[in-house]
Design a protein around this motif. Structure first.
Motif, PDB file in Angstrom:
ATOM      1  N   GLY A   5     -54.205   0.614 -27.268  1.00 34.76           N
ATOM      2  CA  GLY A   5     -54.021   0.940 -28.673  1.00 34.76           C
ATOM      3  C   GLY A   5     -52.557   0.891 -29.061  1.00 34.76           C
ATOM      4  N   MET A   6     -52.311   0.959 -30.364  1.00 38.10           N
ATOM      5  CA  MET A   6     -50.942   0.904 -30.873  1.00 38.10           C
ATOM      6  C   MET A   6     -50.110   2.068 -30.345  1.00 38.10           C
ATOM      7  N   LEU A  33     -43.454   0.537 -37.093  1.00 42.16           N
ATOM      8  CA  LEU A  33     -44.690   0.657 -36.319  1.00 42.16           C
ATOM      9  C   LEU A  33     -45.386   1.994 -36.550  1.00 42.16           C
ATOM     10  N   GLU A  34     -44.624   3.071 -36.522  1.00 44.71           N
ATOM     11  CA  GLU A  34     -45.222   4.394 -36.686  1.00 44.71           C
ATOM     12  C   GLU A  34     -45.816   4.578 -38.080  1.00 44.71           C
ATOM     13  N   ALA A  35     -45.106   4.123 -39.110  1.00 47.11           N
ATOM     14  CA  ALA A  35     -45.614   4.259 -40.477  1.00 47.11           C
ATOM     15  C   ALA A  35     -46.821   3.347 -40.715  1.00 47.11           C
ATOM     16  N   ALA A  36     -46.797   2.161 -40.124  1.00 49.53           N
ATOM     17  CA  ALA A  36     -47.934   1.250 -40.264  1.00 49.53           C
ATOM     18  C   ALA A  36     -49.171   1.833 -39.590  1.00 49.53           C
ATOM     19  N   LEU A  37     -49.005   2.345 -38.384  1.00 44.34           N
ATOM     20  CA  LEU A  37     -50.127   2.950 -37.676  1.00 44.34           C
ATOM     21  C   LEU A  37     -50.656   4.162 -38.442  1.00 44.34           C
ATOM     22  N   ALA A  38     -49.762   5.000 -38.952  1.00 46.04           N
ATOM     23  CA  ALA A  38     -50.188   6.170 -39.720  1.00 46.04           C
ATOM     24  C   ALA A  38     -50.985   5.750 -40.955  1.00 46.04           C
ATOM     25  N   SER A  39     -50.564   4.677 -41.603  1.00 46.77           N
ATOM     26  CA  SER A  39     -51.281   4.176 -42.781  1.00 46.77           C
ATOM     27  C   SER A  39     -52.677   3.684 -42.426  1.00 46.77           C
ATOM     28  N   LEU A  92     -43.945  -6.886 -37.202  1.00 40.86           N
ATOM     29  CA  LEU A  92     -44.165  -7.719 -38.389  1.00 40.86           C
ATOM     30  C   LEU A  92     -45.557  -8.356 -38.363  1.00 40.86           C
ATOM     31  N   ALA A  93     -46.005  -8.760 -37.179  1.00 47.30           N
ATOM     32  CA  ALA A  93     -47.360  -9.309 -37.063  1.00 47.30           C
ATOM     33  C   ALA A  93     -48.400  -8.241 -37.398  1.00 47.30           C
ATOM     34  N   TYR A  94     -48.145  -7.013 -36.974  1.00 48.12           N
ATOM     35  CA  TYR A  94     -49.062  -5.907 -37.267  1.00 48.12           C
ATOM     36  C   TYR A  94     -49.118  -5.650 -38.771  1.00 48.12           C
ATOM     37  N   LEU A  95     -47.968  -5.707 -39.438  1.00 49.88           N
ATOM     38  CA  LEU A  95     -47.967  -5.560 -40.899  1.00 49.88           C
ATOM     39  C   LEU A  95     -48.811  -6.657 -41.550  1.00 49.88           C
ATOM     40  N   ASP A  96     -48.609  -7.886 -41.111  1.00 49.53           N
ATOM     41  CA  ASP A  96     -49.389  -9.000 -41.680  1.00 49.53           C
ATOM     42  C   ASP A  96     -50.884  -8.814 -41.459  1.00 49.53           C
ATOM     43  N   PHE A  97     -51.247  -8.315 -40.292  1.00 51.35           N
ATOM     44  CA  PHE A  97     -52.658  -8.193 -39.934  1.00 51.35           C
ATOM     45  C   PHE A  97     -53.325  -6.987 -40.588  1.00 51.35           C
ATOM     46  N   ARG A  98     -52.703  -5.831 -40.511  1.00 56.99           N
ATOM     47  CA  ARG A  98     -53.334  -4.592 -40.969  1.00 56.99           C
ATOM     48  C   ARG A  98     -52.938  -4.161 -42.374  1.00 56.99           C
ATOM     49  N   LEU A  99     -51.754  -4.551 -42.832  1.00 58.74           N
ATOM     50  CA  LEU A  99     -51.275  -4.121 -44.150  1.00 58.74           C
ATOM     51  C   LEU A  99     -50.748  -5.322 -44.937  1.00 58.74           C
TER      52      LEU A  99
END
Length: 131
Positions: A5-6, A33-39, A92-99
């Motif tokens: 997991g993240m 990363l932390e803010a993206a995961l929290a979102s 950045l890839a995580y932002l593109d994928f999840r947000l």
């Protein structure tokens, strides 16, 4: 099969970063990363209890951190990436994928250029999520 997991990725990355390799970008990429995961986790709650102000705060953290990473985009490497380069690319890839609604590219042209090349590395292409 083992699933990572993240939160596992964050913990591992923090362990791998040597104290002498810490730069200002280190903190900013972990903030993304932390803010993206929290979102993402907040959005998985039942809609009736999702807290929009919390999501707004997390997006503001992401945007401020992207602004700060933009200032250091020239120091990132796409040819000989280190831990910070890889972590930044993954963030950045995580932002593109999840947000995908967070338009980080419009506020960070240098980071966008770097990520364009980094994201075409064989390791990034091979691990790109499909859905």
């Amino acid at each position: 099969p083992m699933r990572i997991g993240m939160t596992d990725v964050l913990a591992l990355a923090q362990k791998l970063i040597r104290a002498d390799s810490v730069t200002p970008a280190t903190g900013h990429v972990f903030d993304v990363l932390e803010a993206a995961l929290a979102s993402v986790l907040e959005k998985r709650r039942p809609e009736s209890i999702v807290y929009p102000a919390f999501l707004d705060r997390q997006q503001a953290v992401i945007e401020r951190s992207i602004d700060m990473l933009e200032l250091e985009a020239n120091a990132l490497s796409d040819t000989e990436p280190g831990v910070i380069d890889i972590t930044t690319g993954v963030a950045l890839a995580y932002l593109d994928f999840r947000l995908p609604y967070i338009d980080w590219r419009s506020r960070a042209p240098g980071l966008t250029r770097w990520y364009g090349a980094f994201n075409e590395r064989p390791s990034m292409v091979a691990t790109r999520p499909t859905a």
